[in-house]
Design an enzyme around this catalytic site. Structure first.
Site, PDB file in Angstrom:
ATOM      1  N   GLY A 213     -10.486   4.019  -3.533  1.00  0.00           N
ATOM      2  CA  GLY A 213      -9.551   4.009  -2.422  1.00  0.00           C
ATOM      3  C   GLY A 213      -8.141   4.332  -2.880  1.00  0.00           C
ATOM      4  N   GLY A 215      -4.145   3.502  -3.553  1.00  0.00           N
ATOM      5  CA  GLY A 215      -3.244   2.398  -3.842  1.00  0.00           C
ATOM      6  C   GLY A 215      -3.159   2.075  -5.317  1.00  0.00           C
ATOM      7  N   GLY A 216      -2.224   1.181  -5.650  1.00  0.00           N
ATOM      8  CA  GLY A 216      -1.955   0.841  -7.038  1.00  0.00           C
ATOM      9  C   GLY A 216      -3.123   0.173  -7.727  1.00  0.00           C
ATOM     10  N   ILE A 217      -3.822  -0.737  -7.033  1.00  0.00           N
ATOM     11  CA  ILE A 217      -4.916  -1.457  -7.690  1.00  0.00           C
ATOM     12  C   ILE A 217      -6.117  -0.542  -7.933  1.00  0.00           C
ATOM     13  CG2 ILE A 217      -6.471  -3.421  -7.574  1.00  0.00           C
ATOM     14  CD1 ILE A 217      -4.353  -4.898  -5.980  1.00  0.00           C
ATOM     15  N   GLU A 236     -13.959   9.494  -0.533  1.00  0.00           N
ATOM     16  CA  GLU A 236     -13.269  10.152   0.581  1.00  0.00           C
ATOM     17  C   GLU A 236     -12.014  10.862   0.077  1.00  0.00           C
ATOM     18  OE1 GLU A 236     -12.654   6.904   3.300  1.00  0.00           O
ATOM     19  OE2 GLU A 236     -10.667   6.471   2.509  1.00  0.00           O
ATOM     20  N   LEU A 311      -5.320  -6.761   2.457  1.00  0.00           N
ATOM     21  CA  LEU A 311      -4.062  -7.499   2.541  1.00  0.00           C
ATOM     22  C   LEU A 311      -4.274  -9.003   2.480  1.00  0.00           C
ATOM     23  CD1 LEU A 311      -2.428  -5.458   5.461  1.00  0.00           C
ATOM     24  CD2 LEU A 311      -1.843  -5.318   3.033  1.00  0.00           C
ATOM     25  N   GLY A 334     -11.872   4.256   5.663  1.00  0.00           N
ATOM     26  CA  GLY A 334     -13.245   4.331   5.175  1.00  0.00           C
ATOM     27  C   GLY A 334     -13.708   3.116   4.407  1.00  0.00           C
ATOM     28  N   LYS A 359       4.933 -11.876  -1.441  1.00  0.00           N
ATOM     29  CA  LYS A 359       6.315 -12.368  -1.298  1.00  0.00           C
ATOM     30  C   LYS A 359       6.703 -13.305  -2.445  1.00  0.00           C
ATOM     31  CE  LYS A 359       6.858 -11.637   3.637  1.00  0.00           C
ATOM     32  NZ  LYS A 359       7.292 -12.188   4.934  1.00  0.00           N
TER      33      LYS A 359
END
Length: 429
Positions: A213, A215-217, A236, A311, A334, A359
């Site tokens: 997917g 993103g950073g991770i 994807e 999230l 996806g 946060k």
């Protein structure tokens, strides 16, 4: 073919002149969006009424994204990006809840309208075909359905193999541009992302087929896989993280059980180097998303490992990956497609990854229940592996109490007692 090409070549203003009031304009994912055409549409927005632009992950904030003129041209998001998130949270950008894999079906059946298609395209080949290599996704379905097909032809768009081609006879109008394609760099990876990546990488075996997917991770996972052998790709999104695995020799696609020797993706998002890699590369095929993301098709790859981010997750394993409470943030995309595909795959593994806190460690992302109004993305019945920087919780087949215990075990230590007390009150401990 060239005569037909010349007949259909026109200015961007003339091309968007084919759009009528009440039309829905379908635009591809990400870098497949055609900037000259979208700018011309923006310039015309005051003369139009009730026109919708439907798209996943817009990258640029074109002038039509204007709350003052949303009655003229509005954006209906399949997935929010940086250009549309504020509008979605303020209410003047609407969204379509849908699995990414099902968007072509929704278009084919007329459940989601597609009157006009505007897309980037490669130069025409000698047989009259253009390649929509950057994002065939749901765009190929829209090409079948639309009254008007508009191409922005750019020599920097690669000509890819796969089911991603449009013939000049299908085209209503085309414009030419030679601007460099939009580039997206790799996300910044910090120690938390690196720790999560190591946990996931330890569970991925040589010969596995990967879906990564955005993103950073997920990219942090990729960085930990360069020593692996004979990995395959069925995904994807193809980005520079996957390209780095190819360059390291980790990806060969030799041990794939579905389409061995081939990588499969539905959109590209990365650097010029990545886009050049797509050009007539026999290793790679770009296909519509109802092929790449169909859980039954993707699951034909044994040892399918899928890595996606969320999230927030509750103690039953429900993932809120697309909203913060009721406030939209991204979209379904996806994630569920590939979680279900990995669950079907022989020896497959579906990973949901997230930092333990948000946060500055003041909020636990592992919560007793999701925040009120949160859009549930991956259900408790689909969830498998959950990974934070503190470890791995394998949930599939576990009881509700076992799930709660496992998730509390990978929560930030500062929140574990609070989560245990909440679990006791919920009869989960």
């Amino acid at each position: 073919m060239q005569t037909l090409y010349d007949q259909k070549r026109m200015s961007p203003a003339d091309a968007v002149g084919m759009i009528s009031n009440g039309n829905t304009v379908v635009v591809p994912t990400g870098v497949g969006e055609p900037p000259a055409l979208l700018q011309a549409l923006s310039d015309r927005r005051h003369t139009l009424r009730d026109v919708a632009v439907s798209q996943i992950l817009p990258l640029r904030k074109f002038a039509y994204l204007d709350p003052e003129t949303h009655a003229n041209i509005r954006h209906d998001a399949y997935f929010f990006g940086g250009a549309t998130r504020a509008g979605g949270q303020s209410g003047w950008v609407d969204f379509v809840p849908a699995y990414f894999s099902e968007l072509p079906m929704l278009i084919d059946r007329g459940l989601t309208p597609a009157d006009v298609v505007m897309t980037m395209a490669s130069p025409m080949d000698e047989y009259g075909y253009f390649s929509l290599s950057l994002a065939p996704d749901y765009t190929m379905a829209a090409v079948r359905k639309a009254r008007v097909i508009l191409l922005e032809v750019n020599p920097n768009v690669p000509y890819a193999n796969g089911d991603c081609h449009v013939h000049i006879s299908q085209v209503s109008g085309l414009v030419e541009s030679d601007d460099e394609l939009f580039e997206v760099g790799l996300p910044t990876i910090g120690p938390i992302q690196e720790a999560i990546g190591k946990h996931v990488a330890e569970l991925i075996d040589d010969g596995a087929t990967l879906q990564i997917g955005y993103g950073g991770i997920p990219d942090a996972v990729v960085m930990q896989l360069q020593h692996k052998r004979d990995l395959g790709i069925h995904t994807e999104m193809i980005g520079d993280g996957i390209l780095s695995l190819i360059e390291s020799g980790a990806v060969t696609n030799r041990r794939k059980t579905f389409m061995p020797g081939k990588m499969v993706a539905t959109f590209a998002l990365g650097s010029r180097k990545l886009y050049r890699f797509l050009h007539r590369n026999p290793m790679l095929e770009m296909h519509p998303v109802d092929f790449t993301n169909d859980p039954y098709i993707a699951a034909r790859n044994d040892n399918l490992c899928c890595i996606n981010a969320t999230l927030q997750i509750d103690l039953l394993g429900q993932c809120g990956s697309e909203s913060l409470g009721h406030t939209p943030y991204s979209g379904t995309g996806g994630q569920v497609d590939f979680v279900r595909a990995a669950n079907r795959s022989k020896n497959g593994k579906a990973f949901i990854v997230l930092p333990s806190t948000a946060k500055n460690d003041t909020i636990s992302r592992i919560a007793p229940v999701l925040c009120p109004g949160t859009h549930v993305t991956t259900s408790k019945n689909d969830i498998n592996y959950v990974v934070t920087e503190y470890g791995v919780a394998q949930l599939r087949g576990k009881t509700a109490r076992q799930r709660a215990e496992a998730l509390i075990g990978i929560a930030h230590p500062n929140f574990r007692e609070e989560l245990r007390e909440a679990a006791r009150k919920m009869n989960l401990a």
